[in-house]
Design a protein around this motif. Structure first.
Motif, mmCIF file in Angstrom:
data_model
loop_
_atom_site.group_PDB
_atom_site.id
_atom_site.type_symbol
_atom_site.label_atom_id
_atom_site.label_comp_id
_atom_site.label_asym_id
_atom_site.label_seq_id
_atom_site.Cartn_x
_atom_site.Cartn_y
_atom_site.Cartn_z
ATOM 1 N N ASP A 158 0.852 -1.141 0.098
ATOM 2 C CA ASP A 158 0.107 -0.130 0.141
ATOM 3 C C ASP A 158 0.831 1.296 0.006
ATOM 4 O O ASP A 158 1.660 1.432 0.819
ATOM 5 C CB ASP A 158 -0.778 -0.020 1.126
ATOM 6 C CG ASP A 158 -2.038 -0.880 1.271
ATOM 7 O OD1 ASP A 158 -2.177 -1.707 0.141
ATOM 8 O OD2 ASP A 158 -2.695 -1.239 2.113
ATOM 9 N N SER A 159 0.538 2.172 -1.115
ATOM 10 C CA SER A 159 1.540 2.945 -1.031
ATOM 11 C C SER A 159 0.824 4.720 -1.232
ATOM 12 O O SER A 159 -0.193 4.799 -1.968
ATOM 13 C CB SER A 159 2.571 3.081 -2.235
ATOM 14 O OG SER A 159 3.387 1.999 -2.177
ATOM 15 N N VAL A 160 1.344 5.682 -0.869
ATOM 16 C CA VAL A 160 0.937 6.833 -1.282
ATOM 17 C C VAL A 160 2.050 7.498 -2.143
ATOM 18 O O VAL A 160 2.790 7.738 -1.651
ATOM 19 C CB VAL A 160 0.619 7.688 -0.167
ATOM 20 C CG1 VAL A 160 0.029 8.998 -0.403
ATOM 21 C CG2 VAL A 160 -0.544 7.137 0.630
ATOM 22 N N VAL A 161 1.626 8.155 -3.235
ATOM 23 C CA VAL A 161 2.377 8.814 -4.265
ATOM 24 C C VAL A 161 1.669 10.021 -4.692
ATOM 25 O O VAL A 161 0.585 10.236 -5.140
ATOM 26 C CB VAL A 161 2.517 7.905 -5.324
ATOM 27 C CG1 VAL A 161 3.294 8.506 -6.642
ATOM 28 C CG2 VAL A 161 3.426 6.481 -4.963
ATOM 29 N N VAL A 162 2.609 11.183 -4.669
ATOM 30 C CA VAL A 162 2.315 12.339 -4.888
ATOM 31 C C VAL A 162 3.063 12.887 -6.333
ATOM 32 O O VAL A 162 4.340 12.679 -6.538
ATOM 33 C CB VAL A 162 2.564 13.410 -4.049
ATOM 34 C CG1 VAL A 162 2.265 15.009 -4.828
ATOM 35 C CG2 VAL A 162 1.673 13.282 -2.896
ATOM 36 N N LEU A 163 2.060 13.124 -7.339
ATOM 37 C CA LEU A 163 2.653 13.412 -8.765
ATOM 38 C C LEU A 163 2.625 14.924 -9.105
ATOM 39 O O LEU A 163 1.484 15.602 -8.742
ATOM 40 C CB LEU A 163 1.959 12.534 -9.856
ATOM 41 C CG LEU A 163 2.254 12.778 -11.310
ATOM 42 C CD1 LEU A 163 3.517 12.258 -11.645
ATOM 43 C CD2 LEU A 163 1.277 12.235 -11.986
#
Length: 103
Positions: A84-89
């Motif tokens: 489970d990951s949170v990525v900001v682009l």
């Protein structure tokens, strides 16, 4: 001033900010979720805030929390969540139409 929550949530893609200069999008990747190969018309900065992802472009790399990667526009790339990951682009300049948001 506005605050933006950057924690994991059920919504996969959440546009956070668009100011004409750049666009910021948060992704909440459940483990195993993939974004197939695609391109964008903008340069990107990708920040991993939580979890671990596999990022594939010119080469394949694993990125854990507190990592950042940059990529030039029109370069094919893919993402897979290893947990489970949170990525900001951050897309710069802000695209008028981005392939992930087109029907």
């Amino acid at each position: 001033m506005k605050r933006y929550p950057l924690s994991f949530e059920e919504t996969f893609i959440r546009p956070m900010l668009e100011n004409g200069v750049s666009k910021v999008v948060k992704f909440s990747f459940p483990k195993g979720k993939r974004l197939q190969k695609h391109k964008t018309s903008s340069d990107i900065l990708l920040f991993v805030l939580q979890g671990t992802i596999r990022f594939t472009a010119h080469e394949e790399v694993e990125l854990a929390a507190a990592s950042m990667i940059s990529l030039e526009k029109q370069v094919e790339h893919a993402i897979e969540a290893l947990e489970d990951s949170v990525v900001v682009l951050v897309l710069t300049p802000s695209p008028e139409a981005h392939s992930m948001f087109s029907p």
